[in-house]
Motif scaffolding. Sequence first.
Motif, PDB file in Angstrom:
ATOM      1  N   MET A   1      24.630 -34.783  23.032  1.00  5.28           N
ATOM      2  CA  MET A   1      24.436 -35.562  21.825  1.00  5.28           C
ATOM      3  C   MET A   1      24.674 -36.796  22.340  1.00  5.28           C
ATOM      4  O   MET A   1      25.670 -37.492  22.268  1.00  5.28           O
ATOM      5  CB  MET A   1      25.517 -34.620  20.960  1.00  5.28           C
ATOM      6  N   ILE A   2      23.200 -36.852  21.420  1.00  2.00           N
ATOM      7  CA  ILE A   2      22.328 -38.667  21.534  1.00  2.00           C
ATOM      8  C   ILE A   2      22.758 -38.557  19.551  1.00  2.00           C
ATOM      9  O   ILE A   2      22.297 -37.926  18.897  1.00  2.00           O
ATOM     10  CB  ILE A   2      21.375 -38.774  21.569  1.00  2.00           C
ATOM     11  N   GLY A   3      23.748 -40.176  19.255  1.00  2.00           N
ATOM     12  CA  GLY A   3      23.610 -39.876  17.477  1.00  2.00           C
ATOM     13  C   GLY A   3      23.793 -41.634  17.258  1.00  2.00           C
ATOM     14  O   GLY A   3      23.843 -41.387  16.549  1.00  2.00           O
ATOM     15  N   SER A   4      23.455 -42.527  18.467  1.00  2.00           N
ATOM     16  CA  SER A   4      23.167 -43.781  17.860  1.00  2.00           C
ATOM     17  C   SER A   4      22.499 -44.022  19.548  1.00  2.00           C
ATOM     18  O   SER A   4      22.365 -43.807  19.966  1.00  2.00           O
ATOM     19  CB  SER A   4      24.679 -44.742  18.110  1.00  2.00           C
ATOM     20  N   TYR A   5      21.769 -45.560  18.966  1.00  2.00           N
ATOM     21  CA  TYR A   5      21.236 -46.344  19.938  1.00  2.00           C
ATOM     22  C   TYR A   5      21.620 -46.721  20.927  1.00  2.00           C
ATOM     23  O   TYR A   5      20.879 -46.824  21.489  1.00  2.00           O
ATOM     24  CB  TYR A   5      20.425 -47.550  18.796  1.00  2.00           C
ATOM     25  N   PRO A   6      22.664 -47.068  20.645  1.00  2.00           N
ATOM     26  CA  PRO A   6      23.341 -48.292  22.509  1.00  2.00           C
ATOM     27  C   PRO A   6      23.243 -45.597  23.083  1.00  2.00           C
ATOM     28  O   PRO A   6      22.914 -46.449  24.312  1.00  2.00           O
ATOM     29  CB  PRO A   6      25.112 -48.019  21.857  1.00  2.00           C
ATOM     30  N   GLU A   7      23.859 -44.466  22.605  1.00  2.00           N
ATOM     31  CA  GLU A   7      24.157 -43.685  23.276  1.00  2.00           C
ATOM     32  C   GLU A   7      22.297 -43.693  23.636  1.00  2.00           C
ATOM     33  O   GLU A   7      22.111 -43.210  24.643  1.00  2.00           O
ATOM     34  CB  GLU A   7      24.159 -42.694  22.490  1.00  2.00           C
ATOM     35  N   ALA A   8      21.358 -43.726  22.653  1.00  2.00           N
ATOM     36  CA  ALA A   8      19.724 -43.570  23.250  1.00  2.00           C
ATOM     37  C   ALA A   8      19.265 -44.014  24.206  1.00  2.00           C
ATOM     38  O   ALA A   8      18.256 -43.508  25.422  1.00  2.00           O
ATOM     39  CB  ALA A   8      18.898 -43.794  21.921  1.00  2.00           C
ATOM     40  N   VAL A   9      19.956 -45.261  24.249  1.00  2.00           N
ATOM     41  CA  VAL A   9      19.203 -46.257  25.457  1.00  2.00           C
ATOM     42  C   VAL A   9      20.470 -45.896  26.658  1.00  2.00           C
ATOM     43  O   VAL A   9      19.910 -46.196  28.151  1.00  2.00           O
ATOM     44  CB  VAL A   9      19.558 -47.837  25.235  1.00  2.00           C
ATOM     45  N   GLU A  10      21.494 -45.597  26.552  1.00  2.00           N
ATOM     46  CA  GLU A  10      22.372 -45.403  28.028  1.00  2.00           C
ATOM     47  C   GLU A  10      21.524 -43.779  28.375  1.00  2.00           C
ATOM     48  O   GLU A  10      20.778 -43.502  29.504  1.00  2.00           O
ATOM     49  CB  GLU A  10      23.336 -45.028  27.074  1.00  2.00           C
ATOM     50  N   TRP A  11      21.112 -42.529  27.684  1.00  2.00           N
ATOM     51  CA  TRP A  11      20.666 -41.645  27.987  1.00  2.00           C
ATOM     52  C   TRP A  11      19.220 -42.472  29.130  1.00  2.00           C
ATOM     53  O   TRP A  11      19.141 -41.322  30.039  1.00  2.00           O
ATOM     54  CB  TRP A  11      20.277 -40.857  26.743  1.00  2.00           C
ATOM     55  N   LEU A  12      18.401 -42.513  28.313  1.00  2.00           N
ATOM     56  CA  LEU A  12      17.477 -43.313  28.975  1.00  2.00           C
ATOM     57  C   LEU A  12      17.000 -43.430  29.697  1.00  2.00           C
ATOM     58  O   LEU A  12      16.279 -43.483  31.463  1.00  2.00           O
ATOM     59  CB  LEU A  12      16.406 -44.367  27.355  1.00  2.00           C
ATOM     60  N   TYR A  13      18.036 -44.296  30.684  1.00  2.00           N
ATOM     61  CA  TYR A  13      18.351 -45.694  31.613  1.00  2.00           C
ATOM     62  C   TYR A  13      19.180 -44.876  32.255  1.00  2.00           C
ATOM     63  O   TYR A  13      18.978 -44.817  33.683  1.00  2.00           O
ATOM     64  CB  TYR A  13      19.057 -47.129  31.139  1.00  2.00           C
ATOM     65  N   ASN A  14      19.589 -43.662  32.289  1.00  2.00           N
ATOM     66  CA  ASN A  14      19.595 -42.866  33.188  1.00  2.00           C
ATOM     67  C   ASN A  14      19.173 -41.785  33.801  1.00  2.00           C
ATOM     68  O   ASN A  14      19.123 -41.673  34.833  1.00  2.00           O
ATOM     69  CB  ASN A  14      20.992 -41.928  32.586  1.00  2.00           C
ATOM     70  N   ARG A  15      17.352 -41.684  33.641  1.00  2.00           N
ATOM     71  CA  ARG A  15      16.696 -41.020  33.554  1.00  2.00           C
ATOM     72  C   ARG A  15      15.840 -41.999  35.335  1.00  2.00           C
ATOM     73  O   ARG A  15      16.098 -42.804  35.927  1.00  2.00           O
ATOM     74  CB  ARG A  15      15.601 -41.071  32.956  1.00  2.00           C
ATOM     75  N   VAL A  16      16.130 -41.715  36.748  1.00  2.00           N
ATOM     76  CA  VAL A  16      15.204 -41.552  37.082  1.00  2.00           C
ATOM     77  C   VAL A  16      14.183 -43.573  36.862  1.00  2.00           C
ATOM     78  O   VAL A  16      13.011 -43.228  36.376  1.00  2.00           O
ATOM     79  CB  VAL A  16      14.360 -41.011  38.278  1.00  2.00           C
ATOM     80  N   ASN A  17      14.498 -45.057  37.547  1.00  2.00           N
ATOM     81  CA  ASN A  17      14.011 -45.217  36.806  1.00  2.00           C
ATOM     82  C   ASN A  17      13.164 -46.462  37.756  1.00  2.00           C
ATOM     83  O   ASN A  17      13.572 -46.895  38.121  1.00  2.00           O
ATOM     84  CB  ASN A  17      14.655 -46.505  35.619  1.00  2.00           C
ATOM     85  N   PHE A  18      11.997 -46.345  38.262  1.00  2.00           N
ATOM     86  CA  PHE A  18      11.795 -47.043  39.166  1.00  2.00           C
ATOM     87  C   PHE A  18      11.282 -48.443  39.447  1.00  2.00           C
ATOM     88  O   PHE A  18      11.229 -49.661  39.959  1.00  2.00           O
ATOM     89  CB  PHE A  18      10.035 -46.058  39.679  1.00  2.00           C
ATOM     90  N   GLU A  19      11.363 -49.126  37.919  1.00  2.00           N
ATOM     91  CA  GLU A  19      11.444 -50.422  37.258  1.00  2.00           C
ATOM     92  C   GLU A  19      12.827 -50.822  37.786  1.00  2.00           C
ATOM     93  O   GLU A  19      12.934 -52.105  38.143  1.00  2.00           O
ATOM     94  CB  GLU A  19      11.369 -50.570  36.294  1.00  2.00           C
ATOM     95  N   ARG A  20      14.103 -50.402  38.536  1.00  2.00           N
ATOM     96  CA  ARG A  20      15.195 -50.740  38.451  1.00  2.00           C
ATOM     97  C   ARG A  20      15.413 -50.649  40.072  1.00  2.00           C
ATOM     98  O   ARG A  20      16.698 -50.540  39.956  1.00  2.00           O
ATOM     99  CB  ARG A  20      16.074 -50.604  37.584  1.00  2.00           C
ATOM    100  N   LEU A  21      14.870 -49.661  40.134  1.00  2.00           N
ATOM    101  CA  LEU A  21      15.539 -49.085  42.276  1.00  2.00           C
ATOM    102  C   LEU A  21      14.677 -50.059  42.740  1.00  2.00           C
ATOM    103  O   LEU A  21      13.896 -50.653  42.991  1.00  2.00           O
ATOM    104  CB  LEU A  21      14.581 -48.019  42.447  1.00  2.00           C
TER     105      LEU A  21
END
Length: 457
Positions: A1-21
């Motif tokens: 459950m996403i309830g805050s800005y830090p949690e939203a950022v963390e969830w998004l950056y846990n997706r496959v991210n070619f910019e950081r691979l």
Amino acid sequence: MIGSYPEAVEWLYNRVNFERLGVGQYGRNDFKLERMQKLLNAIGNPQEKIPVVHIAGTKGKGTTAAIVDSILREAGYHVGLFTSPHMFRIEERFLVNGQPISEERFVALVCQMAAYVDKTQETYPELTPTFFEITTAMAWLYFLEENVDLAVLEVGLGGRLDSTNLCRPLVTAISSISLDHTRLLGDTVASITREKAGIIKAGIPVVTSSTNPFVCEDLKAIASQKGCPFQQLGQDFQVEIVKPWHEQGRFQTVRYAQTDSVEVKTIDVQFSRPGQIYACNIGLALACIDQLNHSGYTITDTQKQRGILNVYLPLRFEILQEAPPVIVDAAHNPAALEALMETLPQYFPERPVTLILAISRDKDYAGMCQTLRRVSSLIVTQYLGNIRSLPAAELAEVIEQEVNLSVLLSESPAEALKIALRVTPSHGIIVASGSLFLAAEVRQLVKPECVIPRVPA
């Protein structure tokens, strides 16, 4: 459950991210429009409801996008701008009328995306959307909610398989093309041109600032096959620097001429960055605006001039401080760094240059190193905010092999800046370049108050 800005950022950056691979962790087969199309279908296909200026290219597409956005806002249009990557905070990717999305709206959009992604992962794990696909979809939803008149989209990587490519453009723009991302886009300019040209759509006008005759020939042939009007710099529109940039005034005057009609129409504009590459970006942006005027929009010459004069361009030959001048530039491939190396002695003659250099490991760093010249002191470092950075020691080895320059090693941009301030003479200049990520970290060191840049009201 996403309830805050830090949690939203963390969830998004846990997706496959070619910019950081790192190099070797992904390949061409990882880029598929099917995932993006399913995501857009699930959220109601907002991309079909907003007209677009779509911009691809190797060098200059971000600057061109910013100029087009600034002109349109000056003309009174409600404009969405989607660019990547960001400097400090992810909200910078989603701008409406020059202002980044709020934390609250960002969290709400991430929650909406998360609901879809969780469902998809259960049923079709192979179609789980990536970081960039999700952020692109978020931009579409945000722009639709904000009821923008049109959006300006910068392609993330390549063009043909980029997640922005499911848009409905009014005009397609392609900036200069050179070697970059060769492992994914091909190791020749011709193969990269074909990937960039993948954004060309049937009947939609195409404009390009490329002056490479082979690139233009390929682009023109593809445009012709798809029934697209085609305009290129040097043929259908021209740019000329009529008053060069100088350190005191810090503006150059560029003359743009539209020459595809019987009557030649010209306009002079002032721009805060020096050199021919920026003149070409201005030309491409104005060619886009001309196409919009042909499509029923109304943008006057005065609005064009004011939009270009007031455009906000962080990290593009940006002078952060004086005495000595500290300049950051996001040049991140051989052609861009070559242009920077040519620009510095032209506009800062007789001034020794201290260069702070960091490069991403997935770039042609050997080719970039070969462009280094006229540098009095070279400080090699690595940026800290992304794992793609090439370690400073490895970069120093390449420099010594390729160009036989002596280097000073530094483990961080902060240390590199301290060294630069110590070794640079009073009449010298300091330049940080080689990567957008390095330029952003140095900018934050010099101007820590500028966390999220905002366009002045």
